[in-house]
Design a protein around this motif. Structure first.
Motif, PDB file in Angstrom:
ATOM      1  N   UNK A   1      13.493   2.911 -17.060  1.00 12.77           N
ATOM      2  CA  UNK A   1      13.894   4.097 -15.843  1.00 12.77           C
ATOM      3  C   UNK A   1      13.871   3.115 -14.736  1.00 12.77           C
ATOM      4  N   UNK A   2      14.758   3.353 -13.635  1.00 12.79           N
ATOM      5  CA  UNK A   2      15.013   2.461 -12.687  1.00 12.79           C
ATOM      6  C   UNK A   2      14.211   3.234 -11.762  1.00 12.79           C
ATOM      7  N   UNK A   3      13.306   2.184 -10.863  1.00 13.80           N
ATOM      8  CA  UNK A   3      12.569   2.561  -9.717  1.00 13.80           C
ATOM      9  C   UNK A   3      12.951   1.645  -8.416  1.00 13.80           C
ATOM     10  N   UNK A   4      12.769   2.328  -7.168  1.00 19.79           N
ATOM     11  CA  UNK A   4      13.266   1.474  -6.079  1.00 19.79           C
ATOM     12  C   UNK A   4      11.834   0.634  -5.531  1.00 19.79           C
ATOM     13  N   UNK A   5      11.865  -0.663  -5.374  1.00 19.40           N
ATOM     14  CA  UNK A   5      10.950  -1.237  -4.649  1.00 19.40           C
ATOM     15  C   UNK A   5      11.027  -1.194  -3.314  1.00 19.40           C
ATOM     16  N   UNK A   6       9.829  -1.071  -2.424  1.00 18.32           N
ATOM     17  CA  UNK A   6       9.916  -0.976  -0.921  1.00 18.32           C
ATOM     18  C   UNK A   6       8.907  -1.626  -0.757  1.00 18.32           C
TER      19      UNK A   6
ATOM     20  N   UNK B   1       5.109  -1.242  -3.296  1.00 17.48           N
ATOM     21  CA  UNK B   1       5.272   0.120  -3.103  1.00 17.48           C
ATOM     22  C   UNK B   1       6.710   0.605  -3.554  1.00 17.48           C
ATOM     23  N   UNK B   2       6.828   1.783  -3.783  1.00 19.35           N
ATOM     24  CA  UNK B   2       8.023   2.329  -4.583  1.00 19.35           C
ATOM     25  C   UNK B   2       8.555   3.552  -3.932  1.00 19.35           C
ATOM     26  N   UNK B   3       9.909   3.873  -3.866  1.00 24.30           N
ATOM     27  CA  UNK B   3      10.453   5.067  -3.265  1.00 24.30           C
ATOM     28  C   UNK B   3      10.101   6.190  -4.016  1.00 24.30           C
TER      29      UNK B   3
ATOM     30  N   UNK C   1      -4.364   2.437  -5.362  1.00 28.42           N
ATOM     31  CA  UNK C   1      -3.961   1.028  -5.775  1.00 28.42           C
ATOM     32  C   UNK C   1      -2.868   0.495  -5.782  1.00 28.42           C
ATOM     33  N   UNK C   2      -2.229  -0.407  -4.870  1.00 26.59           N
ATOM     34  CA  UNK C   2      -0.812  -0.626  -4.744  1.00 26.59           C
ATOM     35  C   UNK C   2      -0.174  -1.384  -6.121  1.00 26.59           C
ATOM     36  N   UNK C   3      -1.124  -2.081  -6.581  1.00 24.98           N
ATOM     37  CA  UNK C   3      -0.598  -2.545  -8.243  1.00 24.98           C
ATOM     38  C   UNK C   3      -0.321  -1.507  -9.065  1.00 24.98           C
ATOM     39  N   UNK C   4      -0.905  -0.270  -8.841  1.00 24.58           N
ATOM     40  CA  UNK C   4      -0.740   0.814  -9.963  1.00 24.58           C
ATOM     41  C   UNK C   4       0.186   1.825  -9.534  1.00 24.58           C
ATOM     42  N   UNK C   5       0.916   1.631  -8.378  1.00 26.14           N
ATOM     43  CA  UNK C   5       2.046   2.667  -7.929  1.00 26.14           C
ATOM     44  C   UNK C   5       3.282   2.523  -8.983  1.00 26.14           C
ATOM     45  N   UNK C   6       3.513   1.363  -9.431  1.00 27.72           N
ATOM     46  CA  UNK C   6       4.589   1.437 -10.307  1.00 27.72           C
ATOM     47  C   UNK C   6       4.579   2.204 -11.482  1.00 27.72           C
ATOM     48  N   UNK C   7       3.451   2.471 -11.997  1.00 26.22           N
ATOM     49  CA  UNK C   7       3.137   3.405 -13.027  1.00 26.22           C
ATOM     50  C   UNK C   7       3.470   4.816 -12.919  1.00 26.22           C
TER      51      UNK C   7
END
Length: 84
Positions: free
Chosen positions: A12-17, A21-23, A35-41
């Protein structure tokens, strides 16, 4: 990583900010310190059409914000809940 070309995984596509951080990550005061490092999940789980649960074995960073995540539609599966 070893199954990304098989039918076991879907991308899936996610948008890095910024760096971590992600949109797609919920913009909520209750998750501001997540936790910023877990936000992608979280971003991936919320973006996927099936909204799959995130499995967690022993990372305690996920236990305290579990209610705030649930309020945003994030399902968690604690594999070792007796450790929290």
């Amino acid at each position: 990583m070893t199954h990304q070309a098989t039918q076991r995984c879907e991308r899936v596509a996610i948008t890095r900010i910024g760096e971590n951080d992600f949109a797609e990550f919920p913009k909520s005061p209750s998750l501001q310190k997540f936790d910023p490092s877990d936000r992608k999940f979280v971003a991936v789980a919320l973006t996927h059409h099936a909204k799959p649960a995130i499995a967690n074995a022993v990372d305690s960073d996920w236990y305290n914000p579990k209610q705030a995540l649930a309020e945003h539609g994030v399902k968690l599966d604690f594999l070792c809940p007796e450790l929290f």
